[in-house]
Design an enzyme around this catalytic site. Structure first.
Site, PDB file in Angstrom:
ATOM      1  N   LYS A 123      48.522  22.725 -19.535  1.00 12.63           N
ATOM      2  CA  LYS A 123      47.125  22.784 -19.127  1.00 12.63           C
ATOM      3  C   LYS A 123      47.067  22.889 -17.602  1.00 12.63           C
ATOM      4  O   LYS A 123      47.831  22.232 -16.894  1.00 12.63           O
ATOM      5  CB  LYS A 123      46.398  21.527 -19.607  1.00 12.63           C
ATOM      6  CG  LYS A 123      44.903  21.499 -19.317  1.00 12.63           C
ATOM      7  CD  LYS A 123      44.281  20.258 -19.936  1.00 12.63           C
ATOM      8  CE  LYS A 123      42.804  20.141 -19.643  1.00 12.63           C
ATOM      9  NZ  LYS A 123      42.205  18.931 -20.252  1.00 12.63           N
ATOM     10  N   SER A 199      38.135  19.634 -22.410  1.00  9.27           N
ATOM     11  CA  SER A 199      38.520  20.575 -21.370  1.00  9.27           C
ATOM     12  C   SER A 199      39.832  21.305 -21.640  1.00  9.27           C
ATOM     13  O   SER A 199      40.253  22.132 -20.838  1.00  9.27           O
ATOM     14  CB  SER A 199      38.618  19.842 -20.033  1.00  9.27           C
ATOM     15  OG  SER A 199      39.609  18.832 -20.092  1.00  9.27           O
ATOM     16  N   SER A 223      38.876  15.551 -24.503  1.00  6.28           N
ATOM     17  CA  SER A 223      39.342  16.891 -24.140  1.00  6.28           C
ATOM     18  C   SER A 223      40.544  17.401 -24.915  1.00  6.28           C
ATOM     19  O   SER A 223      40.941  18.552 -24.752  1.00  6.28           O
ATOM     20  CB  SER A 223      39.646  16.943 -22.638  1.00  6.28           C
ATOM     21  OG  SER A 223      38.458  16.812 -21.912  1.00  6.28           O
TER      22      SER A 223
END
Length: 522
Positions: A123, A199, A223
């Protein structure tokens, strides 16, 4: 090279977006786009059916080469570029590593780490890989090259993962969608007009599309679980302190944030957690580690599960999300577990979420200040999303007392949940209060009041367990009438990852989901 890769990634997105817009203008839907893609064959057609565990097994046996699987991942990242899952490619680094692994003989193959050669991606937020850029989804960090590996990255590398890219995130992970000014919108492979969640939306989109079998993700308010739910995948947020966050900071957002992965198979998540869990230098408080691979084979019996389905913001829950959780309750009962409704009205809910705003905003400002010091200049307003810039101005007026009070109310929530878990083995709830939103609805580039009205539907169930520090997972057990994935959440006592993994494996067997693929990409 990485700065060039960032720019190239942006150009690729714009080209893909233009092509997608052209298709829409001509009345072509996702099915037509898929048919066009299918005209050009992708390498290793079987690749999208394999999980990471299977890929590693095939590499060890010599049935497939590391270079073949990394090229399969890269080819799919390019073929499915319209979903916009990747931000910073590391293709050259990954190819170089794969070629080196190819050259090893049989004896060396069998002696290598358990996931040697398996394609993987990080990520693009709060994680460092030496010599590469982590942008945090923010223009102010677009050329931030790391001078070290995060502890977690060290462990992923030690496990043999071949890291070939960074994956999209909204700016600083501050919303439940993955859209940013820097890289644009990441699209849900199940419906390109919908969000892939946030996210960790780049991770969920990449895994759902078959670019990767498993991908790194992080969770500060939902997330991991929100994008897993929106994309029909498995996502588990671990207990506070189980997976290392350092060395820069040993707790993200003072304990709210946790790292792990999003995967198609429960065994991939169990294996990655098994290989990455445990304290690092500086750790002072963490749950005991457990044998998560052993938990895969331990069929849970007679669990007492509390069913919670109330949005404590008073905003309600979408009927299809309620349908999903009711069906999950029925499935659990059919497997021999006992499910009964519970109330959590005793939680100081509004104070908890008020404290969360203090904590996440302060964490963002701290990160920006550190970057300002490194660059020797102040950040500019045009380098941030409007809502995040507004938050930074507001946070500067917060007091130390407010920050202390925020952590204190989180601890209070943890105590209340501990008491609930004294009576129940698990808590079952919706993952989100709404279906995957349309792109733009949760963007950080809009008036704050409009954003806030929708944000309360994204994380009322997930964020509670970030604040309390308990582990929780989203399991893909339901799809809406329109074919959108809807996950359900199970939470466990602190350190109860093995219990979650055992139940998830049982549910995976009873109601398999791995073969369910987005129709547009099938």
């Amino acid at each position: 090279m990485d700065q060039h890769d960032v720019a190239q990634g942006r150009r690729d997105f714009l080209r893909a977006g233009a092509a997608l817009g052209g298709a829409a203008a001509m009345g072509l839907g996702a099915g037509a786009a898929a048919a066009a893609r299918q005209q050009s064959s992708l390498p290793l057609p079987e690749y999208e059916r394999w999980d990471a565990t299977e890929i590693a097994r095939l590499i060890r046996r010599g049935d497939v080469k590391p270079s073949e699987v990394v090229e399969a991942a890269i080819a799919r990242a390019e073929a499915y570029s319209a979903i916009n899952a990747l931000t910073v490619p590391h293709f050259d680094l990954a190819r170089e590593q794969a070629r080196a692994l190819d050259a090893a003989g049989k004896a060396k193959r069998e002696a290598r780490p358990p996931l040697s050669g398996v394609p993987f991606a990080l990520k693009d937020l709060s994680v460092a890989m030496k010599g590469t850029v982590t942008t945090n989804g923010c223009a102010f960090f677009k050329d931030a090259v790391a001078d070290h590996d995060s502890t977690l990255v060290q462990r992923y590398k030690a496990a043999g993962m071949n890291i070939f890219a960074k994956l999209a995130t909204p700016e600083f992970g501050q919303t439940g969608t993955t859209e940013s000014r820097l890289f644009g919108a990441t699209r849900n492979p199940w419906n390109l007009e919908r969000s892939s969640g946030g996210s960790s939306g780049g991770a969920s989109a990449a895994v759902a599309a078959g670019v990767l079998p498993v991908a790194h993700a992080s969770d500060g308010g939902g997330s991991i679980r929100i994008p897993a739910s929106h994309c029909g995948l498995f996502g588990l947020k671990p207990s506070r302190g189980l997976i290392p966050m350092g060395p820069g900071a040993l707790e993200g957002w003072m304990g709210l944030s946790a790292h792990n992965v999003i995967s198609r198979s429960v065994r991939d998540t169990a294996l990655l957690m098994q290989l990455s869990q445990g304290p690092e230098a500086g750790t002072r408080a963490a749950p005991a580690t457990s044998d998560l691979m052993k938990a895969l084979g331990q069929v849970p019996k007679g669990l007492k599960i509390g069913l919670f389905e109330t949005n404590l913001f008073g905003m309600g829950v979408h009927p299809e999300c309620l349908d999903a959780v009711h069906k999950a309750a029925t499935l659990c009962a059919g497997l021999g577990h006992h499910v009964e409704p519970i109330s959590l009205q005793q939680l100081p809910f509004l104070e908890m979420f008020g404290g969360m705003g203090v904590m996440t905003g302060t964490g963002m400002l701290y990160t920006v200040r550190a970057r300002e010091k490194l660059l020797g200049r102040q950040a500019r307003e045009d380098e941030f999303e409007p809502i995040n810039w507004l938050t930074q101005q507001k946070v500067q007026k917060y007091s130390a007392e407010q920050l202390y009070a925020a952590r204190s109310v989180f601890d209070q929530a943890g105590r209340i949940f501990d008491e609930v878990f004294g009576r129940y083995d698990l808590i079952l709830s919706p993952t989100t209060a709404a279906l995957p939103p349309k792109l733009g609805e949760l963007s950080l580039d809009q008036p704050f009041d409009d954003f806030a009205k929708r944000a309360v539907l994204a994380s009322p169930f997930t964020a509670m367990f970030n604040m309390s520090g308990h582990p929780a997972m989203s399991v893909p057990l339901h799809w809406s009438v329109e074919g959108l994935p809807i996950g359900v959440q199970f939470a466990a006592p602190y350190g109860g990852e093995a219990r979650l993994i055992a139940l998830a494996a049982q549910l995976e067997k009873a109601a398999p989901w791995a073969d369910r693929r987005p129709p547009a990409l099938a």
